[in-house]
Enzyme design. Sequence first.
Site, PDB file in Angstrom:
ATOM      1  N   SER A 127     -37.963 -52.466 -32.019  1.00 57.36           N
ATOM      2  CA  SER A 127     -37.022 -52.826 -32.807  1.00 57.36           C
ATOM      3  C   SER A 127     -37.086 -52.633 -34.308  1.00 57.36           C
ATOM      4  O   SER A 127     -36.976 -51.638 -34.649  1.00 57.36           O
ATOM      5  CB  SER A 127     -36.409 -54.363 -32.457  1.00 57.36           C
ATOM      6  OG  SER A 127     -35.266 -54.771 -32.946  1.00 57.36           O
ATOM      7  N   ASP A 269     -30.764 -51.339 -37.397  1.00 63.04           N
ATOM      8  CA  ASP A 269     -32.264 -51.543 -37.148  1.00 63.04           C
ATOM      9  C   ASP A 269     -32.431 -50.358 -36.635  1.00 63.04           C
ATOM     10  O   ASP A 269     -31.846 -49.484 -36.033  1.00 63.04           O
ATOM     11  CB  ASP A 269     -32.862 -52.908 -36.939  1.00 63.04           C
ATOM     12  CG  ASP A 269     -32.460 -53.137 -35.363  1.00 63.04           C
ATOM     13  OD1 ASP A 269     -31.560 -52.369 -34.717  1.00 63.04           O
ATOM     14  OD2 ASP A 269     -33.072 -53.987 -34.885  1.00 63.04           O
ATOM     15  N   ASP A 271     -33.581 -49.712 -33.431  1.00 59.64           N
ATOM     16  CA  ASP A 271     -33.012 -49.449 -32.212  1.00 59.64           C
ATOM     17  C   ASP A 271     -31.552 -49.607 -32.024  1.00 59.64           C
ATOM     18  O   ASP A 271     -30.866 -49.706 -30.939  1.00 59.64           O
ATOM     19  CB  ASP A 271     -33.692 -50.134 -31.075  1.00 59.64           C
ATOM     20  CG  ASP A 271     -33.656 -51.685 -30.924  1.00 59.64           C
ATOM     21  OD1 ASP A 271     -33.419 -52.381 -32.011  1.00 59.64           O
ATOM     22  OD2 ASP A 271     -33.526 -52.291 -29.972  1.00 59.64           O
ATOM     23  N   ASP A 273     -29.610 -52.389 -32.289  1.00 60.12           N
ATOM     24  CA  ASP A 273     -28.979 -53.647 -31.409  1.00 60.12           C
ATOM     25  C   ASP A 273     -28.604 -54.509 -32.252  1.00 60.12           C
ATOM     26  O   ASP A 273     -28.012 -55.635 -31.990  1.00 60.12           O
ATOM     27  CB  ASP A 273     -30.047 -54.103 -30.347  1.00 60.12           C
ATOM     28  CG  ASP A 273     -31.125 -54.685 -30.845  1.00 60.12           C
ATOM     29  OD1 ASP A 273     -31.785 -54.486 -32.170  1.00 60.12           O
ATOM     30  OD2 ASP A 273     -31.833 -55.337 -30.241  1.00 60.12           O
TER      31      ASP A 273
END
Length: 480
Positions: A127, A269, A271, A273
Site C-alpha cells: 500500500s 497511494d 495500490d 485503494d
Amino acid sequence: MPKHTKKDPREGAPSATGEPQKQAAGRKLFGTDGVRGVANQPPMTPEMALRLGRAIAFVASHGKSRQVRVVIGKDTRLSGYMLETAIASGVCAMGGRVMLSGPIPTPAVAQLTQSMRADAGVVISASHNPYQDNGIKIFGPDGYKLPDTAEEEIERLMESHELDEARVVGAAIGSAVKLDDARGRYVVFCKNTFPTALSLDGVKIVVDAAHGAAYRVAPSVFTELGANVTALGVKPNGRNINRETGALHPEHVKAEVLKRGAAIGIALDGDADRVIMVDERGEVVDGDAIMALCALRMLRTGKLPRNTIVTTVMSNLGLERALKAQSGHVVRTAVGDRYVVEAMRNGGYSFGGEQSGHLIFLDHATTGDGIVAALQVLAIMMEEDKPLSELASKAMQRVPQVLENATFATRLPLDSMQRTRVTVDRIEKTLGDKGRILVRWSGTEPKLRVMVEGEDASTIGAYALEIIEAAKQDVAGASA
C-alpha cells in the site's frame, strides 16, 4: 452489484486506550491488512509466499471438483516479481490455475476475482509503505477480503503437514497465464460507475498515481471520460513507489492544480485503494471531507441506507456533527478498511470509509477504491455545477485535530501502560464532551498513534505530546 447482508452492528466506539484488537489471538502471520514486512526478510520471504500460495489453493479447493482459479495482481515494487513467482508456484503445485494481471490496483484484483468467477484473488502490495516493504492481501470469490477465520485456517495449514500430503503430480499440476486485458477490464469497470448522462469533457484534472499500481489505468479512466488529464507519478522504476508522491504527499498535486488551473487534483497511494483530493484553490480534501460531501448528497437524494455511514474511530468529530445536523448517523469501527466493510455488510449500509482516504461504495465495489471514489466526487461536482472548494467547505466544519506518531522498539499492551492511561484519563476529563482522544498501536508499523481533538489546536497539540512522553516513560520502565 456486490451483495451486502443486513444485521445490526451499532456498537459503541472504543475508548481512548481500549480500542478492540481485531487481530485474532495466536495469529503470527496475518495482521490487520494481510501479511506485511520488509521484502526478503521474515515473514515476507519467497519461501513463505510459496507455502502461502499452496495454502490459498488448498482452502479455495474445499468442496470443488474442478480446478481452482486464482487471480494474482501486484503493485510496482521491485520485490513484486519475486513474491508473484513464489505464490504462483505454490498455487500451481496444488493443481491450481493462476491468472497474472501484472501491476494493477488492489480494487482491480477484487473486481477481477468476482467478475471472472475466480476462487481467490491475491494482491502483492504494501500500500502506502516504501518500496523496501511488501505485503500480501487475499480476496475471496465474492471480491471481499477474507474474514479472520479464513486467514486463521490458512495460517494453520502453513504450519501443518497437510499441504505436504496434498501434492499433485503429472497432468494435475497447475499452470499460469497472463491476463492481457486485465487493465482494460478494470478501466471499463471504473467508467461504468460514472453516470452515463454526465461528461468530463474539457475538465482539467491532475492525477498522481504515486509511481504505483494505477500508473496506467488512472490516467486512462479520466481521459476516456473526456477530461484533460495531467498525470504525475506514472514512471515507476521498482524503487520509487510512494516516494514523496501520491496520497501521502498531496503537495505535488496541489502545485500542479494551481499551475494548470485544474478543477481537481486526485492523489492515489501505491495500490490505489485510497485517495486524497485537492480542490481548485489548492486546499487538501481528505477522506473525512469526501465522506461528508458524498454522504450528504446521498442523504438528500434518498440513497443512503438507514441514513448511516460507517467510519473509524479516527474520523473527525466534525463529520459526525455534519451528519447529525441532517438526521444522519455514524457507526464507528476499529481502524482498518476491512472492519469498515465488515460493519457495512453486517448492517446493510452502502457507504463508508476512513480519514486516510479509503472510501467504500458497496453499490459499486467490494473494497476501497481511489479511482471510483474520485469519480463519485466528480459526478457530484458536475450534477451540482459547483467547484469542489464550495462543496467540501459546506459539507463539514472540522474540529481541530492533532495526530502524533512515535516509533518504539517494544510494543506494550495499552492496558499495561499505566502512565499513559493516567495521562489520558486526566486530559479526557479536561476536554469533556468538546473533544476526543484515541491512542492505538498501528496495525502495520511499529508506531504508537495518538489522536486528540478539541477546540484549540495549540492546546490539543500539547496534550498529544504529553501522552507520547508518558508512553515513552512506560516503555522505558518496562525495559529497565
